[in-house]
Motif scaffolding. Structure first.
Motif, PDB file in Angstrom:
ATOM      1  N   SER A 146      -5.372  11.872   9.621  1.00 19.60           N
ATOM      2  CA  SER A 146      -6.335  12.823  10.180  1.00 19.60           C
ATOM      3  C   SER A 146      -6.823  12.440  11.576  1.00 19.60           C
ATOM      4  O   SER A 146      -6.799  13.267  12.489  1.00 19.60           O
ATOM      5  CB  SER A 146      -7.521  12.974   9.238  1.00 19.60           C
ATOM      6  OG  SER A 146      -8.453  13.891   9.767  1.00 19.60           O
ATOM      7  N   GLN A 147      -7.253  11.200  11.762  1.00 21.05           N
ATOM      8  CA  GLN A 147      -7.793  10.818  13.078  1.00 21.05           C
ATOM      9  C   GLN A 147      -6.713  10.871  14.153  1.00 21.05           C
ATOM     10  O   GLN A 147      -6.978  11.256  15.290  1.00 21.05           O
ATOM     11  CB  GLN A 147      -8.453   9.450  13.036  1.00 21.05           C
ATOM     12  CG  GLN A 147      -7.482   8.281  13.018  1.00 21.05           C
ATOM     13  CD  GLN A 147      -8.189   6.943  12.988  1.00 21.05           C
ATOM     14  OE1 GLN A 147      -9.030   6.703  12.128  1.00 21.05           O
ATOM     15  NE2 GLN A 147      -7.853   6.082  13.920  1.00 21.05           N
ATOM     16  N   TYR A 148      -5.482  10.490  13.791  1.00 22.80           N
ATOM     17  CA  TYR A 148      -4.391  10.531  14.759  1.00 22.80           C
ATOM     18  C   TYR A 148      -4.009  11.976  15.090  1.00 22.80           C
ATOM     19  O   TYR A 148      -3.697  12.294  16.235  1.00 22.80           O
ATOM     20  CB  TYR A 148      -3.186   9.748  14.242  1.00 22.80           C
ATOM     21  CG  TYR A 148      -3.485   8.283  14.076  1.00 22.80           C
ATOM     22  CD1 TYR A 148      -3.603   7.458  15.190  1.00 22.80           C
ATOM     23  CD2 TYR A 148      -3.675   7.729  12.819  1.00 22.80           C
ATOM     24  CE1 TYR A 148      -3.900   6.107  15.044  1.00 22.80           C
ATOM     25  CE2 TYR A 148      -3.970   6.385  12.668  1.00 22.80           C
ATOM     26  CZ  TYR A 148      -4.090   5.578  13.780  1.00 22.80           C
ATOM     27  OH  TYR A 148      -4.385   4.244  13.647  1.00 22.80           O
ATOM     28  N   GLN A 149      -4.059  12.842  14.088  1.00 27.69           N
ATOM     29  CA  GLN A 149      -3.777  14.258  14.328  1.00 27.69           C
ATOM     30  C   GLN A 149      -4.833  14.872  15.236  1.00 27.69           C
ATOM     31  O   GLN A 149      -4.513  15.676  16.108  1.00 27.69           O
ATOM     32  CB  GLN A 149      -3.703  15.014  13.000  1.00 27.69           C
ATOM     33  CG  GLN A 149      -2.466  14.682  12.204  1.00 27.69           C
ATOM     34  CD  GLN A 149      -2.490  15.265  10.808  1.00 27.69           C
ATOM     35  OE1 GLN A 149      -3.547  15.440  10.203  1.00 27.69           O
ATOM     36  NE2 GLN A 149      -1.317  15.554  10.282  1.00 27.69           N
TER      37      GLN A 149
ATOM     38  N   THR B 186      -1.665  10.280   3.672  1.00 25.91           N
ATOM     39  CA  THR B 186      -1.977  11.455   4.493  1.00 25.91           C
ATOM     40  C   THR B 186      -3.411  11.454   5.004  1.00 25.91           C
ATOM     41  O   THR B 186      -3.685  11.987   6.074  1.00 25.91           O
ATOM     42  CB  THR B 186      -1.692  12.755   3.720  1.00 25.91           C
ATOM     43  OG1 THR B 186      -2.413  12.722   2.478  1.00 25.91           O
ATOM     44  CG2 THR B 186      -0.209  12.902   3.437  1.00 25.91           C
ATOM     45  N   ALA B 187      -4.336  10.844   4.263  1.00 32.04           N
ATOM     46  CA  ALA B 187      -5.735  10.814   4.708  1.00 32.04           C
ATOM     47  C   ALA B 187      -5.874  10.040   6.018  1.00 32.04           C
ATOM     48  O   ALA B 187      -6.679  10.410   6.874  1.00 32.04           O
ATOM     49  CB  ALA B 187      -6.614  10.199   3.629  1.00 32.04           C
ATOM     50  N   GLU B 188      -5.076   8.985   6.184  1.00 35.75           N
ATOM     51  CA  GLU B 188      -5.141   8.179   7.397  1.00 35.75           C
ATOM     52  C   GLU B 188      -4.605   8.920   8.623  1.00 35.75           C
ATOM     53  O   GLU B 188      -4.874   8.540   9.750  1.00 35.75           O
ATOM     54  CB  GLU B 188      -4.375   6.869   7.211  1.00 35.75           C
ATOM     55  CG  GLU B 188      -5.065   5.869   6.314  1.00 35.75           C
ATOM     56  CD  GLU B 188      -4.795   6.081   4.821  1.00 35.75           C
ATOM     57  OE1 GLU B 188      -4.267   7.149   4.446  1.00 35.75           O
ATOM     58  OE2 GLU B 188      -5.118   5.175   4.038  1.00 35.75           O
TER      59      GLU B 188
ATOM     60  N   MET C 184       3.748   9.962  11.512  1.00 39.78           N
ATOM     61  CA  MET C 184       4.962   9.970  10.695  1.00 39.78           C
ATOM     62  C   MET C 184       4.999   8.752   9.772  1.00 39.78           C
ATOM     63  O   MET C 184       5.387   8.876   8.597  1.00 39.78           O
ATOM     64  CB  MET C 184       6.202  10.010  11.586  1.00 39.78           C
ATOM     65  CG  MET C 184       6.391  11.352  12.254  1.00 39.78           C
ATOM     66  SD  MET C 184       7.746  11.494  13.461  1.00 39.78           S
ATOM     67  CE  MET C 184       8.939  10.326  12.972  1.00 39.78           C
ATOM     68  N   ASP C 185       4.593   7.590  10.279  1.00 36.12           N
ATOM     69  CA  ASP C 185       4.581   6.377   9.457  1.00 36.12           C
ATOM     70  C   ASP C 185       3.631   6.534   8.268  1.00 36.12           C
ATOM     71  O   ASP C 185       3.985   6.206   7.132  1.00 36.12           O
ATOM     72  CB  ASP C 185       4.185   5.155  10.282  1.00 36.12           C
ATOM     73  CG  ASP C 185       5.262   4.722  11.265  1.00 36.12           C
ATOM     74  OD1 ASP C 185       6.431   5.162  11.120  1.00 36.12           O
ATOM     75  OD2 ASP C 185       4.934   3.950  12.186  1.00 36.12           O
ATOM     76  N   PHE C 186       2.419   7.000   8.541  1.00 41.32           N
ATOM     77  CA  PHE C 186       1.453   7.184   7.464  1.00 41.32           C
ATOM     78  C   PHE C 186       1.937   8.223   6.452  1.00 41.32           C
ATOM     79  O   PHE C 186       1.783   8.050   5.245  1.00 41.32           O
ATOM     80  CB  PHE C 186       0.079   7.571   8.011  1.00 41.32           C
ATOM     81  CG  PHE C 186      -0.712   6.409   8.538  1.00 41.32           C
ATOM     82  CD1 PHE C 186      -0.946   5.280   7.759  1.00 41.32           C
ATOM     83  CD2 PHE C 186      -1.248   6.436   9.813  1.00 41.32           C
ATOM     84  CE1 PHE C 186      -1.683   4.204   8.237  1.00 41.32           C
ATOM     85  CE2 PHE C 186      -1.985   5.368  10.310  1.00 41.32           C
ATOM     86  CZ  PHE C 186      -2.203   4.249   9.513  1.00 41.32           C
ATOM     87  N   GLN C 187       2.519   9.320   6.961  1.00 37.97           N
ATOM     88  CA  GLN C 187       3.013  10.348   6.056  1.00 37.97           C
ATOM     89  C   GLN C 187       4.144   9.818   5.179  1.00 37.97           C
ATOM     90  O   GLN C 187       4.193  10.125   3.988  1.00 37.97           O
ATOM     91  CB  GLN C 187       3.478  11.577   6.843  1.00 37.97           C
ATOM     92  CG  GLN C 187       2.330  12.390   7.391  1.00 37.97           C
ATOM     93  CD  GLN C 187       2.797  13.583   8.215  1.00 37.97           C
ATOM     94  OE1 GLN C 187       3.916  13.625   8.697  1.00 37.97           O
ATOM     95  NE2 GLN C 187       1.914  14.549   8.388  1.00 37.97           N
TER      96      GLN C 187
END
Length: 59
Positions: free
Chosen positions: A25-28, A21-23, A13-16
């Motif tokens: 990916s790894q958390y998702q 949004t590219a960052e 949520m913080d990155f979004q």
């Protein structure tokens, strides 16, 4: 694991919110892996319950 998932969701949520949004990916991917793991455990527990005989509470 639930705390870890909460932290992953917060990071996503913080990155979004920052437009990164590219960052996310790894958390998702990590969150997805954890959720699949939890679902697998829940499914195997459900399958085990269906194999066990019913317990009578009449006695």
């Amino acid at each position: 694991m639930l705390d870890e998932n909460n932290q992953l969701i917060q990071c996503i949520m913080d990155f979004q919110s920052k437009g990164k949004t590219a960052e996310c990916s790894q958390y998702q991917q990590m969150l997805h892996r954890n959720l699949v793991y939890l679902a697998t455990i829940a499914d195997s527990n459900q399958n085990m319950q269906s194999l066990l005989p019913a317990v009578s509470m009449d006695g």
